[in-house]
Design an enzyme around this catalytic site. Structure first.
Site, PDB file in Angstrom:
ATOM      1  N   SER A 209      35.151  40.739  34.646  1.00 45.51           N
ATOM      2  CA  SER A 209      34.511  41.925  35.240  1.00 45.51           C
ATOM      3  C   SER A 209      35.450  43.125  35.228  1.00 45.51           C
ATOM      4  CB  SER A 209      34.085  41.614  36.685  1.00 45.51           C
ATOM      5  OG  SER A 209      35.150  41.034  37.416  1.00 45.51           O
TER       6      SER A 209
ATOM      7  N   ARG B 108      44.828  45.249  31.706  1.00 43.39           N
ATOM      8  CA  ARG B 108      46.190  45.725  31.959  1.00 43.39           C
ATOM      9  C   ARG B 108      47.218  44.686  31.531  1.00 43.39           C
ATOM     10  NH1 ARG B 108      43.505  47.034  36.888  1.00 43.39           N
ATOM     11  NH2 ARG B 108      44.545  45.340  37.972  1.00 43.39           N
ATOM     12  N   ASN B 109      46.895  43.407  31.740  1.00 41.89           N
ATOM     13  CA  ASN B 109      47.835  42.344  31.393  1.00 41.89           C
ATOM     14  C   ASN B 109      48.030  42.254  29.882  1.00 41.89           C
ATOM     15  OD1 ASN B 109      48.456  40.784  34.054  1.00 41.89           O
ATOM     16  ND2 ASN B 109      46.264  41.196  34.112  1.00 41.89           N
TER      17      ASN B 109
ATOM     18  N   VAL C 242      48.892  48.133  38.563  1.00 43.31           N
ATOM     19  CA  VAL C 242      49.458  46.823  38.871  1.00 43.31           C
ATOM     20  C   VAL C 242      49.134  45.836  37.750  1.00 43.31           C
ATOM     21  CG1 VAL C 242      49.359  44.859  40.463  1.00 43.31           C
ATOM     22  CG2 VAL C 242      49.332  47.202  41.346  1.00 43.31           C
TER      23      VAL C 242
ATOM     24  N   LYS D 190      44.856  32.949  34.694  1.00 40.85           N
ATOM     25  CA  LYS D 190      44.503  33.429  33.355  1.00 40.85           C
ATOM     26  C   LYS D 190      45.301  34.674  32.982  1.00 40.85           C
ATOM     27  CE  LYS D 190      42.028  36.841  35.202  1.00 40.85           C
ATOM     28  NZ  LYS D 190      42.305  38.296  35.091  1.00 40.85           N
TER      29      LYS D 190
ATOM     30  N   ALA E 246      36.588  46.760  35.553  1.00 41.83           N
ATOM     31  CA  ALA E 246      36.046  47.865  36.349  1.00 41.83           C
ATOM     32  C   ALA E 246      35.400  48.926  35.477  1.00 41.83           C
ATOM     33  CB  ALA E 246      37.173  48.477  37.184  1.00 41.83           C
TER      34      ALA E 246
ATOM     35  N   GLY F  30      35.822  36.464  38.083  1.00 36.77           N
ATOM     36  CA  GLY F  30      35.092  36.352  36.826  1.00 36.77           C
ATOM     37  C   GLY F  30      35.396  37.508  35.886  1.00 36.77           C
TER      38      GLY F  30
END
Length: 332
Positions: A136, A253-254, A277, A189, A138, A134
């Protein structure tokens, strides 16, 4: 209160460990990198992955799996999907009949293309396994900002147990019995988040991103349903919810990786600059492979894959998508 071992001291593992410790659980955070654990003990902060979030005083830290995992009620796995099999193999000796595994990685295994729950059940057949997914980030979970997620399992009593263990007044947990859909939504996603970042990096506007997200949900739903997911799952937290936050937030990050690619940075260098990552890279290749094999129409995924492979430029992806043959919106 439960005894919980958290494996993986990256951003999300740390954030969840902090949240669960604050709730009063007996939580131990572990990592295979002893030097990282020593830094966390010294600073009481994960300065590399989650700066600004102080570790709760009752949160234990160790590089010793025996100390972290022996006798745990909940084993929370927070390693990247690319490391999942290796990490899970190391935790198997500590799994008992009462242990519930909670995995928070979003991806599939390369090169098998197995979902992570499938990998886990191959390695340990009799397993209480729950996926948590979901919208979220960090950075917000660790600061106790309101967050809502979903948990899913083939054993819904295990999912409901984890719902109770994790639920707080700032972390709301729903259950969903579509494990395949929850896993696939959380993984796929990230492809669209890369695309949203590329669009932003090129300099396109909100119209382009809205179209990309909407059409992106349509095509990842097609792939998800083809491998056994329920279509309605992609309208929930692990579909639209996760898509929205990952495509629009600078915590993503993506998206940040995609922005660098859109600005002309080579993909490998973009990942290096992000410094963590980027799950979207591997899942794009995996989804492209499955779509080709099953003859599923995924034009956005195909263009992003070709861009990552250096076959077309970021700008050329837009031309290819905008000049496709005419379609009915509800048909394709």
């Amino acid at each position: 209160m439960e005894k919980i071992g958290v494996v993986g001291a990256g951003s999300f593992g740390t954030a969840l460990a902090v949240m669960l410790a604050k709730k009063g659980h007996d939580v131990t955070l572990t990592s295979h990198r002893a030097e990282q654990i020593e830094e966390l003990k010294r600073d009481r902060e994960n300065k590399h992955y989650l700066p600004g979030v102080k570790l709760e005083e009752n949160l234990k830290l160790t590089a010793d799996y025996d100390e972290a995992l022996d006798g745990t009620d909940v084993m929370l796995l927070a390693a990247p999907s690319s490391q999942f099999r290796t990490v899970f193999e190391h935790t198997v000796p500590y799994i008992t009949d009462k242990t519930v595994i909670v995995n928070v990685a979003k991806g599939v295994e390369k090169p098998t293309l197995l979902r992570l729950s499938e990998v886990a059940h191959i390695l340990r057949r009799d397993l209480k396994y729950v996926t948590l997914s979901g919208p979220s980030h960090a950075e917000e979970v660790g600061r106790f900002l309101p967050t809502t997620v979903v948990v899913s399992s083939e054993d819904m009593s295990a999912a409901e147990y984890i719902q109770d263990v994790f639920m707080t007044d700032r972390f709301r947990v729903y259950t969903n019995d579509d494990l395949c859909g929850v896993e696939m939504g959380g993984a796929l996603k990230n492809i669209i988040a890369l695309g949203a970042g590329i669009s932003d990096g090129i300099g396109y506007g909100d119209n382009a991103k809205a179209a990309l997200m909407t059409r992106g949900i349509a095509e990842i739903t097609r792939l998800g349903v083809a491998v056994g997911a329920k279509p309605e799952t992609f309208s929930g937290l692990t579909g639209y919810g996760d898509m929205i936050v990952t495509c629009t937030s600078m915590h993503s990050r993506n998206r940040r990786c995609g922005m660098l690619i859109g600005e002309g940075v080579p993909p490998a260098e973009a990942v290096r600059q992000v410094g963590q990552v980027v799950e979207g890279i591997d899942i794009t290749e995996a989804a492209y492979t499955v779509a080709r094999r099953r003859r599923i129409d995924m034009p956005i995924t195909e263009c992003i894959y070709q861009c990552l492979q250096g076959e077309i430029t970021a700008a050329e992806t837009v031309g290819r998508l905008m000049n496709r043959d005419k379609k009915s919106e509800m048909g394709q």
